[in-house]
Design a protein around this motif. Structure first.
Motif, PDB file in Angstrom:
ATOM      1  N   LEU A  14       0.387  -1.561   0.231  1.00  0.00           N
ATOM      2  CA  LEU A  14       0.100  -0.008  -0.183  1.00  0.00           C
ATOM      3  C   LEU A  14       0.927   1.323   0.205  1.00  0.00           C
ATOM      4  O   LEU A  14       0.944   1.885  -0.794  1.00  0.00           O
ATOM      5  N   ARG A  15       1.651   1.381   0.529  1.00  0.00           N
ATOM      6  CA  ARG A  15       2.721   2.128   0.284  1.00  0.00           C
ATOM      7  C   ARG A  15       3.271   2.913  -0.254  1.00  0.00           C
ATOM      8  O   ARG A  15       3.274   3.595  -1.091  1.00  0.00           O
ATOM      9  N   GLY A  16       4.020   1.689  -1.338  1.00  0.00           N
ATOM     10  CA  GLY A  16       4.185   2.278  -2.171  1.00  0.00           C
ATOM     11  C   GLY A  16       3.379   1.931  -3.421  1.00  0.00           C
ATOM     12  O   GLY A  16       3.869   3.192  -4.096  1.00  0.00           O
ATOM     13  N   THR A  17       1.923   1.895  -3.093  1.00  0.00           N
ATOM     14  CA  THR A  17       1.445   2.028  -4.215  1.00  0.00           C
ATOM     15  C   THR A  17       0.946   3.899  -3.973  1.00  0.00           C
ATOM     16  O   THR A  17       1.071   4.795  -4.894  1.00  0.00           O
ATOM     17  N   LEU A  18       1.003   3.941  -2.758  1.00  0.00           N
ATOM     18  CA  LEU A  18       0.911   5.400  -2.808  1.00  0.00           C
ATOM     19  C   LEU A  18       2.089   6.232  -3.041  1.00  0.00           C
ATOM     20  O   LEU A  18       1.976   7.446  -3.166  1.00  0.00           O
ATOM     21  N   ASP A  19       2.960   5.823  -2.677  1.00  0.00           N
ATOM     22  CA  ASP A  19       4.127   6.740  -2.882  1.00  0.00           C
ATOM     23  C   ASP A  19       4.247   6.861  -4.491  1.00  0.00           C
ATOM     24  O   ASP A  19       4.866   7.750  -5.019  1.00  0.00           O
ATOM     25  N   PRO A 106      -0.378  14.786 -23.470  1.00  0.00           N
ATOM     26  CA  PRO A 106       0.198  14.320 -22.909  1.00  0.00           C
ATOM     27  C   PRO A 106       0.139  14.321 -21.046  1.00  0.00           C
ATOM     28  O   PRO A 106      -0.115  13.452 -20.339  1.00  0.00           O
ATOM     29  N   LEU A 107      -0.767  15.273 -20.500  1.00  0.00           N
ATOM     30  CA  LEU A 107      -1.211  15.190 -19.349  1.00  0.00           C
ATOM     31  C   LEU A 107      -2.515  14.559 -18.724  1.00  0.00           C
ATOM     32  O   LEU A 107      -2.472  14.151 -18.119  1.00  0.00           O
ATOM     33  N   THR A 108      -2.851  14.315 -19.529  1.00  0.00           N
ATOM     34  CA  THR A 108      -5.212  14.454 -19.955  1.00  0.00           C
ATOM     35  C   THR A 108      -4.550  13.234 -20.679  1.00  0.00           C
ATOM     36  O   THR A 108      -6.044  12.680 -19.837  1.00  0.00           O
ATOM     37  N   SER A 109      -3.260  12.363 -19.972  1.00  0.00           N
ATOM     38  CA  SER A 109      -3.733  10.548 -21.030  1.00  0.00           C
ATOM     39  C   SER A 109      -3.955   9.900 -19.799  1.00  0.00           C
ATOM     40  O   SER A 109      -3.038  10.180 -18.843  1.00  0.00           O
ATOM     41  N   GLU A 110      -4.711   9.040 -19.986  1.00  0.00           N
ATOM     42  CA  GLU A 110      -5.154   8.233 -18.863  1.00  0.00           C
ATOM     43  C   GLU A 110      -4.703   6.610 -18.897  1.00  0.00           C
ATOM     44  O   GLU A 110      -5.011   6.082 -18.263  1.00  0.00           O
ATOM     45  N   GLU A 111      -3.487   6.432 -19.524  1.00  0.00           N
ATOM     46  CA  GLU A 111      -3.154   4.822 -20.527  1.00  0.00           C
ATOM     47  C   GLU A 111      -2.046   4.875 -18.878  1.00  0.00           C
ATOM     48  O   GLU A 111      -1.376   6.041 -18.662  1.00  0.00           O
ATOM     49  N   GLY A 112      -2.214   3.602 -18.147  1.00  0.00           N
ATOM     50  CA  GLY A 112      -1.712   3.381 -17.086  1.00  0.00           C
ATOM     51  C   GLY A 112      -0.875   3.872 -16.168  1.00  0.00           C
ATOM     52  O   GLY A 112      -0.372   4.102 -15.297  1.00  0.00           O
ATOM     53  N   VAL A 113      -2.243   5.201 -15.660  1.00  0.00           N
ATOM     54  CA  VAL A 113      -2.703   5.877 -14.752  1.00  0.00           C
ATOM     55  C   VAL A 113      -2.851   5.524 -13.153  1.00  0.00           C
ATOM     56  O   VAL A 113      -3.667   5.195 -13.880  1.00  0.00           O
ATOM     57  N   LEU A 114      -2.314   5.130 -12.521  1.00  0.00           N
ATOM     58  CA  LEU A 114      -2.800   5.033 -11.618  1.00  0.00           C
ATOM     59  C   LEU A 114      -3.783   5.904 -11.005  1.00  0.00           C
ATOM     60  O   LEU A 114      -3.228   6.716 -10.381  1.00  0.00           O
ATOM     61  N   ASP A 115      -4.706   5.787 -10.498  1.00  0.00           N
ATOM     62  CA  ASP A 115      -5.829   7.037  -9.303  1.00  0.00           C
ATOM     63  C   ASP A 115      -6.046   6.625  -8.555  1.00  0.00           C
ATOM     64  O   ASP A 115      -5.933   5.236  -8.033  1.00  0.00           O
ATOM     65  N   ILE A 119      -7.164   2.572  -5.243  1.00  0.00           N
ATOM     66  CA  ILE A 119      -6.704   2.469  -4.028  1.00  0.00           C
ATOM     67  C   ILE A 119      -7.813   2.455  -2.833  1.00  0.00           C
ATOM     68  O   ILE A 119      -8.058   1.329  -1.970  1.00  0.00           O
ATOM     69  N   VAL A 120      -8.613   3.683  -2.640  1.00  0.00           N
ATOM     70  CA  VAL A 120      -9.457   4.468  -1.569  1.00  0.00           C
ATOM     71  C   VAL A 120     -11.012   4.629  -2.362  1.00  0.00           C
ATOM     72  O   VAL A 120     -10.834   5.143  -3.579  1.00  0.00           O
ATOM     73  N   PRO A 121     -11.819   3.074  -2.922  1.00  0.00           N
ATOM     74  CA  PRO A 121     -13.204   3.417  -3.334  1.00  0.00           C
ATOM     75  C   PRO A 121     -13.661   4.502  -2.663  1.00  0.00           C
ATOM     76  O   PRO A 121     -13.804   4.343  -1.666  1.00  0.00           O
ATOM     77  N   GLY A 122     -14.185   4.960  -4.401  1.00  0.00           N
ATOM     78  CA  GLY A 122     -14.986   6.675  -3.460  1.00  0.00           C
ATOM     79  C   GLY A 122     -14.770   8.364  -3.525  1.00  0.00           C
ATOM     80  O   GLY A 122     -14.776   8.574  -3.209  1.00  0.00           O
TER      81      GLY A 122
END
Length: 185
Positions: A14-19, A106-115, A119-122
């Motif tokens: 979880l820390r790695g994902t948040l980092d 490039p800034l609005t591309s959603e490819e492979g971007v973790l959001d 991680i936190v539903p909702g």
């Protein structure tokens, strides 16, 4: 129930994902700052087919410069000229919007971007921060005609302008002109 090792492993994941998420946010924020500087310098230019109307707009689509050629007033009515100017201004604004969107892509591309909702539903999406809205321009209302006003808004005949003339010279200065004081002030 999870034992301590499983909990520690899950916590590290979880820390790695948040980092990673924070790093992505920082990179996008830096990119956004750079993009804003570049966008502020952009402009859109369009011209009429005959080249007699040239419009330049700034990065927000606001009119920056209007150039009318020497033949812009020949063989056209004021209404036709105003419609041409409006059309050319819209094309210039569309041009700058396309430049801005291309620069922001490039800034609005959603490819492979973790959001964050991954991680936190909702949770609110970080991706929404960087979206650039595209708005449709409504068609302009037709210009008012003489019928809209009951008659022409322009005078059909010139009337002399009467001005109020004061017969009291220097009334505010007790008869003494401010111009006659010289250096005595």
């Amino acid at each position: 129930m999870l034992d301590d090792d499983q909990l520690a492993t899950r916590n590290a994941e979880l820390r790695g994902t948040l980092d990673n998420l924070m790093r992505e946010l920082k990179d996008r924020t830096d990119g956004l700052r750079d993009a804003q500087a570049a966008i502020a310098a952009m402009s859109g230019v369009a011209s009429s087919p005959d080249g007699n109307v040239v419009v330049t707009v700034d990065s927000t689509g606001v009119l920056d410069k209007l150039e009318l050629g020497p033949r812009a007033f020949e063989r056209v009515t004021p209404e036709q000229l105003s419609q041409t100017i409006t059309q050319v201004a819209r094309r210039a604004a569309q041009s700058v919007r396309e430049q801005v969107n291309a620069h922001m892509a490039p800034l609005t591309s959603e490819e492979g971007v973790l959001d964050l909702p991954d991680i936190v539903p909702g949770a609110p999406s970080i991706k929404d921060i960087f979206k650039v809205e595209q708005r449709d321009e409504p068609a302009p209302p037709p210009p008012p005609s003489d019928e809209d006003f009951g008659s022409s808004v322009l005078r059909k005949e010139a009337r002399p302008v009467q001005r109020a003339v004061s017969t009291d010279e220097d009334e505010d200065f007790g008869g003494n002109s401010i111009m006659g004081k010289g250096n005595r002030w």
